[in-house]
Design a protein around this motif. Structure first.
Motif, PDB file in Angstrom:
ATOM      1  N   LEU A  31       0.835  -1.204   0.000  1.00 58.50           N
ATOM      2  CA  LEU A  31       0.000   0.000   0.000  1.00 58.50           C
ATOM      3  C   LEU A  31       0.869   1.253   0.000  1.00 58.50           C
ATOM      4  CD1 LEU A  31      -2.788  -1.105   2.497  1.00 58.50           C
ATOM      5  CD2 LEU A  31      -3.190  -0.284   0.162  1.00 58.50           C
ATOM      6  N   ARG A  32       1.928   1.251   0.816  1.00 56.62           N
ATOM      7  CA  ARG A  32       2.821   2.419   0.853  1.00 56.62           C
ATOM      8  C   ARG A  32       3.502   2.634  -0.494  1.00 56.62           C
ATOM      9  NH1 ARG A  32       6.442   0.750   4.070  1.00 56.62           N
ATOM     10  NH2 ARG A  32       8.217   0.631   2.657  1.00 56.62           N
ATOM     11  N   LEU A  33       3.992   1.543  -1.101  1.00 56.54           N
ATOM     12  CA  LEU A  33       4.669   1.662  -2.389  1.00 56.54           C
ATOM     13  C   LEU A  33       3.704   2.102  -3.488  1.00 56.54           C
ATOM     14  CD1 LEU A  33       7.013  -1.460  -2.216  1.00 56.54           C
ATOM     15  CD2 LEU A  33       7.598   0.944  -1.802  1.00 56.54           C
ATOM     16  N   ALA A  34       2.454   1.636  -3.416  1.00 57.43           N
ATOM     17  CA  ALA A  34       1.459   2.073  -4.386  1.00 57.43           C
ATOM     18  C   ALA A  34       1.128   3.552  -4.198  1.00 57.43           C
ATOM     19  CB  ALA A  34       0.191   1.226  -4.265  1.00 57.43           C
ATOM     20  N   GLN A 162      -9.124   3.992  -2.722  1.00 58.46           N
ATOM     21  CA  GLN A 162      -9.452   2.868  -3.600  1.00 58.46           C
ATOM     22  C   GLN A 162      -8.392   2.672  -4.672  1.00 58.46           C
ATOM     23  OE1 GLN A 162     -12.672   0.795  -3.470  1.00 58.46           O
ATOM     24  NE2 GLN A 162     -10.913  -0.314  -4.279  1.00 58.46           N
ATOM     25  N   GLU A 163      -7.927   3.766  -5.248  1.00 59.28           N
ATOM     26  CA  GLU A 163      -6.905   3.682  -6.290  1.00 59.28           C
ATOM     27  C   GLU A 163      -5.604   3.103  -5.733  1.00 59.28           C
ATOM     28  OE1 GLU A 163      -8.881   6.192  -5.674  1.00 59.28           O
ATOM     29  OE2 GLU A 163      -9.897   6.706  -7.558  1.00 59.28           O
ATOM     30  N   ILE A 164      -5.229   3.540  -4.535  1.00 57.06           N
ATOM     31  CA  ILE A 164      -4.013   3.024  -3.900  1.00 57.06           C
ATOM     32  C   ILE A 164      -4.161   1.539  -3.594  1.00 57.06           C
ATOM     33  CG2 ILE A 164      -2.622   3.170  -1.788  1.00 57.06           C
ATOM     34  CD1 ILE A 164      -3.238   6.231  -1.859  1.00 57.06           C
ATOM     35  N   ALA A 165      -5.345   1.131  -3.147  1.00 54.17           N
ATOM     36  CA  ALA A 165      -5.594  -0.290  -2.887  1.00 54.17           C
ATOM     37  C   ALA A 165      -5.458  -1.105  -4.162  1.00 54.17           C
ATOM     38  CB  ALA A 165      -6.981  -0.473  -2.284  1.00 54.17           C
ATOM     39  N   HIS A 166      -5.935  -0.582  -5.281  1.00 53.17           N
ATOM     40  CA  HIS A 166      -5.782  -1.282  -6.563  1.00 53.17           C
ATOM     41  C   HIS A 166      -4.305  -1.452  -6.913  1.00 53.17           C
ATOM     42  CE1 HIS A 166     -10.085  -0.151  -8.131  1.00 53.17           C
ATOM     43  NE2 HIS A 166     -10.093  -1.115  -7.237  1.00 53.17           N
ATOM     44  N   PHE A 192      -5.271   0.639 -11.787  1.00 50.42           N
ATOM     45  CA  PHE A 192      -4.340   1.585 -11.174  1.00 50.42           C
ATOM     46  C   PHE A 192      -3.743   2.509 -12.234  1.00 50.42           C
ATOM     47  CE2 PHE A 192      -0.067   2.272  -8.987  1.00 50.42           C
ATOM     48  CZ  PHE A 192      -0.569   3.180  -8.078  1.00 50.42           C
ATOM     49  N   GLU A 193      -3.322   1.935 -13.347  1.00 48.49           N
ATOM     50  CA  GLU A 193      -2.756   2.751 -14.425  1.00 48.49           C
ATOM     51  C   GLU A 193      -3.801   3.712 -14.981  1.00 48.49           C
ATOM     52  OE1 GLU A 193       0.414   2.940 -15.350  1.00 48.49           O
ATOM     53  OE2 GLU A 193       0.806   1.550 -13.692  1.00 48.49           O
ATOM     54  N   LYS A 194      -5.047   3.257 -15.075  1.00 49.33           N
ATOM     55  CA  LYS A 194      -6.121   4.119 -15.567  1.00 49.33           C
ATOM     56  C   LYS A 194      -6.327   5.299 -14.620  1.00 49.33           C
ATOM     57  CE  LYS A 194      -9.712   1.836 -16.760  1.00 49.33           C
ATOM     58  NZ  LYS A 194     -11.003   1.096 -16.648  1.00 49.33           N
ATOM     59  N   ALA A 195      -6.300   5.033 -13.311  1.00 49.24           N
ATOM     60  CA  ALA A 195      -6.486   6.107 -12.329  1.00 49.24           C
ATOM     61  C   ALA A 195      -5.368   7.137 -12.436  1.00 49.24           C
ATOM     62  CB  ALA A 195      -6.542   5.518 -10.922  1.00 49.24           C
ATOM     63  N   LYS A 196      -4.141   6.673 -12.603  1.00 53.40           N
ATOM     64  CA  LYS A 196      -3.024   7.614 -12.742  1.00 53.40           C
ATOM     65  C   LYS A 196      -3.155   8.419 -14.028  1.00 53.40           C
ATOM     66  CE  LYS A 196       0.222   4.526 -12.298  1.00 53.40           C
ATOM     67  NZ  LYS A 196       1.599   3.990 -12.262  1.00 53.40           N
ATOM     68  N   GLY A 197      -3.563   7.754 -15.104  1.00 50.90           N
ATOM     69  CA  GLY A 197      -3.674   8.436 -16.393  1.00 50.90           C
ATOM     70  C   GLY A 197      -4.809   9.434 -16.452  1.00 50.90           C
ATOM     71  N   ASN A 198      -5.879   9.180 -15.687  1.00 47.89           N
ATOM     72  CA  ASN A 198      -7.040  10.067 -15.707  1.00 47.89           C
ATOM     73  C   ASN A 198      -6.913  11.232 -14.744  1.00 47.89           C
ATOM     74  OD1 ASN A 198      -8.278   8.436 -17.579  1.00 47.89           O
ATOM     75  ND2 ASN A 198      -9.523   7.326 -16.081  1.00 47.89           N
TER      76      ASN A 198
END
Length: 218
Positions: A31-34, A162-166, A192-198
């Motif tokens: 979780l921390r690394l995400a 939620q995004e971090i959990a993914h 996760f990649e989608k959340a970062k990209g959006n």
């Protein structure tokens, strides 16, 4: 003002239903690394602070021990705007120059600053932050195996939990063992990649801008 925080264990209810056999310390570490990856990709955590600089390469006391300043957006020394400079581009003569005021700012090590020419005085920094990558299990009698770095700002928990959990599940489910599930790891990785990209910072933000100070240690 102290930054409100949440323990990463508070996000375990978003992880454990999908990986019930994963050890809690492993889940919290991922979780921390995400969270770190999310912050560095999106630049969602901006911090403004002022330090009184007394020595070259001074550690920045305003930064929480569990966090890292990974990019300096802007800096002012006594109202003088400083230009970024990669540490590898500084010469020994630059680093020995004490005929201030400073013109450049750089980072040789995490959470430190180098001013060239060097001078003592007030420094204001606007920078982008992320949770630390390192583990800190220094002894705490109340939580003897707790990693002190397993915390995030409260706003990250509230807005992007939620995004971090993914992101954590993408890593956890790819680890060979009882929780190994490469198909679901791929699914959560895509989310996760989608959340970062959006992600967008807002009308005055710097989303997508290039790094201004690339530290030697990255």
């Amino acid at each position: 003002m102290t930054l409100p925080t949440r323990k990463l264990s508070d996000l375990l209810p978003l992880v454990l239903p999908h990986a019930p056999l994963v050890p809690h310390p492993t889940a919290e570490e991922n979780l921390r690394l995400a969270a770190r990856e999310f912050c560095m990709a999106t630049r969602c955590w901006r911090m403004t602070f002022t330090e009184t600089i007394a020595t070259q390469g001074q550690a920045l006391a305003s930064i929480p021990a569990w966090a890292t300043l990974f990019d300096i957006e802007s800096a002012f020394f006594a109202d003088r705007k400083l230009d970024p400079k990669a540490y590898r581009d500084l010469t020994p003569l630059d680093l020995a120059d004490t005929n201030g005021p400073p013109s450049w700012i750089s980072q040789a090590n995490p959470n430190t600053v180098t001013l060239v020419p060097f001078a003592t005085g007030p420094l204001m920094i606007v920078g982008f932050m992320a949770p630390a990558s390192a583990v800190d299990k220094s002894f705490d009698p109340s939580m003897p195996i707790h990693d002190r770095n397993n915390v995030i700002p409260e706003f990250l928990y509230d807005l992007y939990g939620q995004e971090i959990a993914h992101g954590a599940l993408a890593k956890i489910l790819a680890i060979p063992g009882a929780s190994f599930d490469p198909d679901r790891a791929t699914y959560f990785g895509r989310e996760f990649e989608k959340a970062k990209g959006n992600f967008t910072i807002g009308s005055t933000g710097q989303h997508g801008s290039k790094l201004r100070v690339k530290p030697q240690w990255m």
